[in-house]
Design a protein around this motif. Structure first.
Motif: not given
Length: 294
Positions: A269-294
């Motif tokens: 029932g959680t509402a759609q994530p805010s724009a700020a939350a979407g940016l944070f989650c996208a940034w976090l996945r990007e950081r994890l991808a960079l870590d995985a790449a070396g």
């Protein structure tokens, strides 16, 4: 509570004391001049003292009015300062991120300066699960949990695969796994089998010595390691971030896979994530991808 005049009257008084003009005061407060004048008269009647001397062309504060204006201005300033500090300016939406204290300390906090550099207009409030009783789920924008992804009543989205490493104080002589096997061991409550799993993965039996310490967080375990109390098994991500932050520890053996992972959590029932939350989650996945790449 001790006697306290109407806050609206006090606000009108403080503003009028600065401007010494009811018309200018009314414009700043978005009120009519009549309303401001009524507020001041009501405050004076409540206090039983005149605060202004009303001359033909200007207002002047009485001696009591001057003293009271300083006190009221300081009190209203303290309220404004506390409000901005705790809740942020009204024009900015604070992003609340919740995670376990070890995840917050040894992962998210270490990464946040990069997020703030990219999004300086998004204030972040990072809280740990110890605040569960004081922060309602609806007030959390992003939640990160470590586990198996099987929590009832929530949707979980896997973020990471984790590995486990042994850590010891940076100056400790741990030349091989046999030496580690006989070292003083620190256990983390809820993860008591980590040492047995670690030794089993390298063909060693469980340690025969009882643990000297049992603690409830990786943060406490790492503090004991830094103090030279023994060795602990820690999520490798946490260990490497702690070392990068200058912690006097070192990784004392090869990593093994860890069954638990980090997940993004959404309650039903959680509402759609805010724009700020979407940016944070996208940034976090990007950081994890960079870590995985070396």
């Amino acid at each position: 509570m001790d006697r306290l005049p109407n806050p609206a009257w006090l606000r009108s008084f403080e503003t009028a004391a600065r401007h010494l003009n009811f018309t200018t005061t009314a414009k700043e407060l978005g009120l009519t001049q009549t309303a401001v004048s009524l507020h001041i008269r009501s405050l004076e009647a409540d206090l039983g003292q005149k605060l202004f001397t009303r001359n033909a062309r200007r207002l002047e504060l009485t001696e009591l009015g001057q003293s009271y204006a300083l006190t009221v201005r300081r009190a209203l300033g303290d309220i404004a300062l506390s409000t901005n500090s705790l809740f942020g300016p009204a024009s900015r939406q604070t992003l609340t991120v919740r995670a376990a204290i070890s995840t917050a300390t040894y992962w998210i906090a270490a990464e946040l300066p990069d997020f703030m550099a990219r999004h300086p207009d998004i204030p972040v409030r990072l809280v740990s699960h110890i605040w569960n009783d004081t922060i309602a789920p609806k007030d959390v924008d992003v939640e990160i949990r470590m586990g198996y992804g099987d929590w009832p009543g929530v949707t979980s989205d896997k973020l990471t695969d984790e590995t486990l490493v042994p850590v010891c104080q940076s100056g400790s002589p741990i030349p091989n796994l046999q030496t580690l096997h006989g070292s003083p061991l620190i256990h983390i409550l809820g993860y008591e089998d980590n040492w047995a799993r670690y030794f089993q993965a390298h063909g060693l039996p469980p340690a025969e010595r009882a643990p000297l310490y049992s603690v409830d967080t990786s943060v406490a375990a790492l503090q004991l390691v830094m103090a030279g109390a023994g060795c602990a098994t820690i999520v490798e991500r946490f260990a490497r971030n702690a070392i990068a932050q200058g912690a006097p520890i070192r990784i004392a053996g090869p990593a093994i896979p860890f069954a638990q992972s980090h997940y993004l959590i959404a309650a039903p029932g959680t509402a759609q994530p805010s724009a700020a939350a979407g940016l944070f989650c996208a940034w976090l996945r990007e950081r994890l991808a960079l870590d995985a790449a070396g």
